[in-house]
Design an enzyme around this catalytic site. Structure first.
Site, mmCIF file in Angstrom:
data_model
loop_
_atom_site.group_PDB
_atom_site.id
_atom_site.type_symbol
_atom_site.label_atom_id
_atom_site.label_comp_id
_atom_site.label_asym_id
_atom_site.label_seq_id
_atom_site.Cartn_x
_atom_site.Cartn_y
_atom_site.Cartn_z
ATOM 1 N N ASP A 7 0.844 -1.185 0.000
ATOM 2 C CA ASP A 7 0.000 0.000 0.000
ATOM 3 C C ASP A 7 0.883 1.239 0.000
ATOM 4 O O ASP A 7 2.029 1.194 0.483
ATOM 5 C CB ASP A 7 -0.928 0.032 1.217
ATOM 6 C CG ASP A 7 -1.933 1.167 1.131
ATOM 7 O OD1 ASP A 7 -2.755 1.166 0.199
ATOM 8 O OD2 ASP A 7 -1.891 2.062 1.994
ATOM 9 N N GLU A 9 0.793 5.771 0.428
ATOM 10 C CA GLU A 9 0.095 7.032 0.653
ATOM 11 C C GLU A 9 0.767 8.078 -0.225
ATOM 12 O O GLU A 9 1.973 7.986 -0.502
ATOM 13 C CB GLU A 9 0.143 7.444 2.124
ATOM 14 C CG GLU A 9 -0.533 6.466 3.075
ATOM 15 C CD GLU A 9 -2.011 6.253 2.799
ATOM 16 O OE1 GLU A 9 -2.658 7.191 2.257
ATOM 17 O OE2 GLU A 9 -2.521 5.166 3.107
ATOM 18 N N GLU A 52 -6.287 18.503 1.805
ATOM 19 C CA GLU A 52 -7.209 17.378 1.648
ATOM 20 C C GLU A 52 -6.487 16.034 1.766
ATOM 21 O O GLU A 52 -7.057 15.055 2.265
ATOM 22 C CB GLU A 52 -7.975 17.456 0.322
ATOM 23 C CG GLU A 52 -7.121 17.553 -0.930
ATOM 24 C CD GLU A 52 -6.778 18.981 -1.326
ATOM 25 O OE1 GLU A 52 -6.518 19.187 -2.530
ATOM 26 O OE2 GLU A 52 -6.764 19.865 -0.447
ATOM 27 N N HIS A 57 -4.401 11.073 5.591
ATOM 28 C CA HIS A 57 -3.347 10.268 6.214
ATOM 29 C C HIS A 57 -2.616 10.950 7.360
ATOM 30 O O HIS A 57 -1.858 10.289 8.081
ATOM 31 C CB HIS A 57 -2.330 9.815 5.158
ATOM 32 C CG HIS A 57 -1.864 10.895 4.239
ATOM 33 N ND1 HIS A 57 -1.229 12.045 4.660
ATOM 34 C CD2 HIS A 57 -1.957 10.997 2.878
ATOM 35 C CE1 HIS A 57 -0.937 12.804 3.625
ATOM 36 N NE2 HIS A 57 -1.374 12.203 2.524
ATOM 37 N N HIS A 150 -5.580 6.726 7.217
ATOM 38 C CA HIS A 150 -4.876 5.819 6.322
ATOM 39 C C HIS A 150 -3.390 5.792 6.694
ATOM 40 O O HIS A 150 -2.785 6.823 6.983
ATOM 41 C CB HIS A 150 -5.015 6.280 4.872
ATOM 42 C CG HIS A 150 -6.387 6.101 4.326
ATOM 43 N ND1 HIS A 150 -6.635 5.726 3.027
ATOM 44 C CD2 HIS A 150 -7.606 6.239 4.901
ATOM 45 C CE1 HIS A 150 -7.942 5.653 2.820
ATOM 46 N NE2 HIS A 150 -8.555 5.965 3.949
ATOM 47 N N ASP A 155 -2.472 -0.429 6.600
ATOM 48 C CA ASP A 155 -3.411 -0.823 5.544
ATOM 49 C C ASP A 155 -2.945 -2.084 4.826
ATOM 50 O O ASP A 155 -3.760 -2.922 4.430
ATOM 51 C CB ASP A 155 -3.596 0.316 4.541
ATOM 52 C CG ASP A 155 -4.447 1.450 5.109
ATOM 53 O OD1 ASP A 155 -4.868 1.350 6.276
ATOM 54 O OD2 ASP A 155 -4.667 2.444 4.393
#
Length: 243
Positions: A7, A9, A52, A57, A150, A155
């Site tokens: 995963d 970010e 945003e 995260h 997140h 994750d």
């Protein structure tokens, strides 16, 4: 078989608009079991993190500016994933960002044919249903209470559990026993003992049994066989008296 659950970010939604990777998390599976080996790093995106994205995260530009750049961690990342299949939820998103970073360095991109997209698996298995990671956790009873924001490694760990449910590997593992939880929250397999309706006939003759007990009697009072054979004392005592 080795697989990597992965995963990322990022600072935004589109690498072609200048958005960058800011965190990578990987979990190793071998034969569909987590090995405990992981790869995790934060990455300096060399740009601002939009509000945003921060709301998703919680990784700020101030926090990330002291972290290594992607170019500085790329070799370690590639060494960890090697040529293993990559298990990713909504794989096209993560692949686009990782390949944009690799191409920025002049490195070969990751091949699309090594991807296993759990979002596509979920859509085939549960057509029409919500298939976000949180939705799948709810469907399969996977604890995601730590996922307040997140995070790439968290994750990836959760996705590994979801992946095993999607492909039926968790059920195959449960066939060996029932999962329970010890006091520390770790999982263990409790194997259910089954008894035969009709006990097997003894394979040792009465003469062999008596000969064995007589031999144990010669080993003295500390013989470990006394702990396993309750009827050994009756034969040991006469042997001791004879001595």
């Amino acid at each position: 078989m080795r697989e990597i659950v992965l995963d990322t970010e990022t600072t935004g939604l589109d690498p072609f608009q200048g958005h960058r990777v800011i965190e990578i998390g990987c979990v190793e599976l071998v034969n569909r079991f987590p090995t405990g080996k992981t790869f995790h790093c934060y990455v300096n995106p060399e740009r601002e993190v939009p509000a945003e994205a921060f709301a998703v995260h919680g990784l700020s530009a101030d926090f990330l500016k002291a972290k290594p750049t992607f170019a500085e961690i790329a070799e370690d990342f590639l060494a960890f994933v090697e040529d293993a299949p990559l298990v990713i939820h909504n794989a096209a998103f993560d692949l686009a960002f990782l390949n944009a970073e690799l191409e920025r360095m002049g490195r070969q991109p990751l091949a699309r044919d090594r991807l296993l997209d759990t979002l596509m698996l979920a859509r085939r298995k549960h057509p029409g249903g919500p298939n976000r990671l949180d939705d799948l956790c709810a469907r399969y009873g996977i604890d995601n209470s730590r996922r307040t924001k997140h995070g790439a490694l968290l994750d990836a760990e959760i996705l590994a559990e979801v992946y095993l449910e999607l492909i039926g590997a968790r059920q195959a593992q449960l066939g060996l026993g029932e999962l329970a939880t010890d006091g520390g929250g770790a999982r263990r397999a409790d194997i259910a003992a089954r008894r035969r309706e009709v006990p097997l006939a003894p394979r040792v003759s009465e003469a062999e049994r008596i000969a064995h007990l007589a031999f144990v009697a010669t080993l003295g009072s500390g013989a470990i066989w006394r702990e396993y054979r309750s009827d050994s004392s009756s034969l040991m005592q006469p042997a001791a008296s004879a001595a």
